[in-house]
Motif scaffolding. Structure first.
Motif, PDB file in Angstrom:
ATOM      1  N   LEU A   1     -42.591  11.373  36.283  1.00 51.14           N
ATOM      2  CA  LEU A   1     -41.227  11.826  35.993  1.00 51.14           C
ATOM      3  C   LEU A   1     -41.191  13.331  35.755  1.00 51.14           C
ATOM      4  O   LEU A   1     -40.276  14.026  36.208  1.00 51.14           O
TER       5      LEU A   1
ATOM      6  N   TYR B   1     -31.720   7.398  37.064  1.00 54.18           N
ATOM      7  CA  TYR B   1     -32.305   8.037  38.252  1.00 54.18           C
ATOM      8  C   TYR B   1     -31.339   7.946  39.435  1.00 54.18           C
ATOM      9  O   TYR B   1     -31.120   8.939  40.148  1.00 54.18           O
TER      10      TYR B   1
ATOM     11  N   LEU C   1     -41.536   4.965  40.565  1.00 51.55           N
ATOM     12  CA  LEU C   1     -40.965   4.949  39.216  1.00 51.55           C
ATOM     13  C   LEU C   1     -40.936   3.529  38.650  1.00 51.55           C
ATOM     14  O   LEU C   1     -41.259   3.304  37.484  1.00 51.55           O
TER      15      LEU C   1
ATOM     16  N   PHE D   1     -34.879  13.681  33.667  1.00 47.84           N
ATOM     17  CA  PHE D   1     -36.246  13.265  33.999  1.00 47.84           C
ATOM     18  C   PHE D   1     -37.222  13.552  32.857  1.00 47.84           C
ATOM     19  O   PHE D   1     -38.109  12.742  32.573  1.00 47.84           O
TER      20      PHE D   1
END
Length: 205
Positions: free
Chosen positions: A83, A26, A119, A196
């Motif tokens: 996500l 990420y 996340l 993602f």
């Protein structure tokens, strides 16, 4: 808590933090596509999320959650869906990540802080990781376990912030010139989407 325990934990957690995972992917995607400040913001959000997991472990909530299959499954699904939501936002966004655009036309780094935090909090693997790693370094004979957990959690969080920030700086530096290319920006956009979606699948499975 002894100095030997702190040193052993610091080395172990540092090695595990450096290893590429959902968090590193990420940070790299945000640093490469948007710039250093966005990557650092993501690093800060992810690191702050570790404090949340530390608190869950300190008060025994993590153990309770993993003991309830449906609740654990809900957390996994939420993380995967989030996500996918980020992937959809990237899909809708402009193909141009030029950092010279006006501030009103681009996301602010604070958004990456929020995304990084969510996340991390919604990643059940982090919860399991804490449950597996921390007990080996705790000793009831050396004082309050909650204080020991928060001590280890703070060490882990600081190391993660430093490592993630370094990842962000390196990634953004390597692509500073390439981000001016529209073709490269388009590639970065779809690379983010792929990353993602892939992470969502892995988290769900």
């Amino acid at each position: 808590m002894t100095l030997d325990t702190i040193i052993s934990f610091s080395i172990t957690s540092l090695v595990l933090t450096i290893a590429p995972g959902t968090d590193v992917m990420y940070i790299l995607s945000q640093s490469i596509s948007k710039g250093r400040n966005y990557g650092i913001a993501a690093a800060f959000g992810l690191s702050t999320g570790l404090l949340f997991h530390t608190t869950l472990l300190a008060f025994g909530i993590s153990t309770m959650i993993t003991a309830i299959p449906w609740l654990f499954q809900v957390i996994k699904i939420f993380g995967a869906l989030y996500l996918l939501f980020i992937a959809y936002q990237v899909f809708k966004a402009s193909d141009n990540f030029n950092l010279k655009e006006s501030r009103k036309e681009i996301d602010q780094p604070i958004k990456n802080v929020t995304q990084g935090f969510i996340l991390n909090v919604s990643n059940p693997k982090v919860m399991l990781f804490f449950l597996a790693l921390f007990p080996s370094f705790l000793d009831p004979n050396l004082g309050d376990l909650k204080i020991q957990v928060y001590t280890l959690g703070s060490i882990f969080m600081i190391e993660a912030l430093i490592v993630f920030t370094i990842y962000a700086i390196i990634a953004s530096s390597l692509t500073l010139v390439l981000r001016e290319s529209k073709a490269f920006n388009l590639i970065l956009k779809w690379l983010q989407i792929i990353i993602f979606v892939t992470l969502a699948i892995f988290m769900f499975l």
